[in-house]
Design an enzyme around this catalytic site. Structure first.
Site, short mmCIF file in Angstrom:
data_model
loop_
_atom_site.label_atom_id
_atom_site.label_comp_id
_atom_site.label_asym_id
_atom_site.label_seq_id
_atom_site.Cartn_x
_atom_site.Cartn_y
_atom_site.Cartn_z
N GLY A 21 0.81 -1.21 -0.01
CA GLY A 21 0.06 0.06 -0.01
C GLY A 21 0.86 1.28 0.21
O GLY A 21 0.37 2.33 0.57
N SER A 22 1.98 1.18 -0.51
CA SER A 22 2.68 2.54 -0.61
C SER A 22 2.22 3.46 -1.36
O SER A 22 2.47 4.90 -1.15
CB SER A 22 4.21 2.14 -0.97
N ASN A 23 1.48 3.04 -2.56
CA ASN A 23 0.97 4.04 -3.37
C ASN A 23 -0.38 4.39 -2.85
O ASN A 23 -0.50 5.83 -2.87
CB ASN A 23 0.53 3.38 -4.81
N MET A 99 -4.06 -7.01 -7.07
CA MET A 99 -3.22 -8.03 -8.00
C MET A 99 -4.45 -8.79 -8.48
O MET A 99 -4.29 -10.23 -8.80
CB MET A 99 -2.26 -8.86 -7.31
N ARG A 100 -5.76 -8.63 -8.70
CA ARG A 100 -6.60 -9.29 -9.24
C ARG A 100 -7.12 -8.73 -10.54
O ARG A 100 -7.20 -7.44 -10.53
CB ARG A 100 -7.77 -9.44 -8.04
N ASN A 116 -5.98 1.98 -12.92
CA ASN A 116 -4.78 1.25 -12.71
C ASN A 116 -3.62 1.65 -12.94
O ASN A 116 -3.21 2.57 -13.92
CB ASN A 116 -5.02 0.06 -13.60
N HIS A 118 0.41 0.73 -13.41
CA HIS A 118 1.16 -0.55 -13.71
C HIS A 118 2.92 -0.26 -14.00
O HIS A 118 3.14 1.12 -14.53
CB HIS A 118 0.86 -0.99 -15.20
#
Ligand code: GRF
Length: 213
Positions: A21-23, A99-100, A116, A118
């Site tokens: 969860g750093s973002n 990650m889903r 999202n 990436h």
């Protein structure tokens, strides 16, 4: 698809995570310390042990972890996510290390409002090991992409990209740090641009960004 938000009328976002969860933290920090007119109304983790859940709780944000029965059924998981995010009043869904793959359950409930992050320059290096795949491929430049999610994994309309050079002698860990540092700046800046109502899609479904005034 856009409205102009202010600190008093912020863009309501739901954040989906799976890990550190750093973002998520970078977005929380940008809301608290910078001029980002957004509010995280709910954090949902696909894993109950994700450290990002602690970050959410520490910031006083409502958080939900999917338990195993939901985790194993993607449709049931996305139905629950939609229900939680609707209840919270979320306008956008921000995937941050989630990650889903999203199912149409979620994508159709928030059409063109699922974003999202990436860790590579799409369309290169799709998938869950993008940093390592780029490092091992011998490319000299990789980077970070923010895009709208659709049913094809890592393939929706690109909103923003930022390059990261792979310098001589860089280790994989060095590259990971460089990528994460760029992510932590780029993602909040994209959310700000969305909150300012500057993003739209043209007839080709390419993202168009209005300049800031
Ligand atoms: C990020 O590198 C993101 O691009 C990738 O997963 C990582 C998540 O990191 N999809 P964090 O959970 O935000 O620390």
């Amino acid at each position: 698809m856009s409205r102009s938000c202010t600190k008093n009328d912020p863009l309501k976002i739901g954040v989906l995570i799976s890990g550190s969860g750093s973002n998520l933290q970078a977005i929380i920090d940008a809301i608290n310390t910078e001029d980002l007119p957004a509010e995280i109304v709910h954090v949902i983790s696909s894993r109950p042990d994700a450290y990002g859940l602690e970050r959410a709780r520490a910031a006083g944000i409502e958080a939900t972890a999917l338990n195993r029965s939901y985790y194993e059924d993607p449709i049931a998981a996305d139905k629950l996510i939609v229900e939680k995010l609707r209840e919270s009043g979320a306008e956008y869904v921000v995937m941050a290390g989630y990650m889903r793959k999203c199912t149409p359950e979620l994508l159709n409930a928030f059409t063109d409002h699922v974003v999202n992050l990436h860790p590579a320059l799409l369309p290169s290096f799709v998938g869950a090991h993008a940093i390592e795949d780029a490092y091992n491929s011998g490319v000299k430049v990789t980077g970070v992409t923010v895009h709208l999610a659709n049913e094809e994994y890592d393939k929706g309309p690109i909103i923003a990209q930022e390059p990261v050079r792979i310098e001589e002698g860089m280790s994989l860990e060095d590259l990971e740090s460089a990528i994460h540092a760029v992510e932590h700046k780029l993602y909040p800046s994209v959310i700000k641009m969305i909150a300012q109502g500057r993003m739209s899609l043209d007839d080709n479904r390419h993202v168009v960004i209005k300049p800031s005034i």
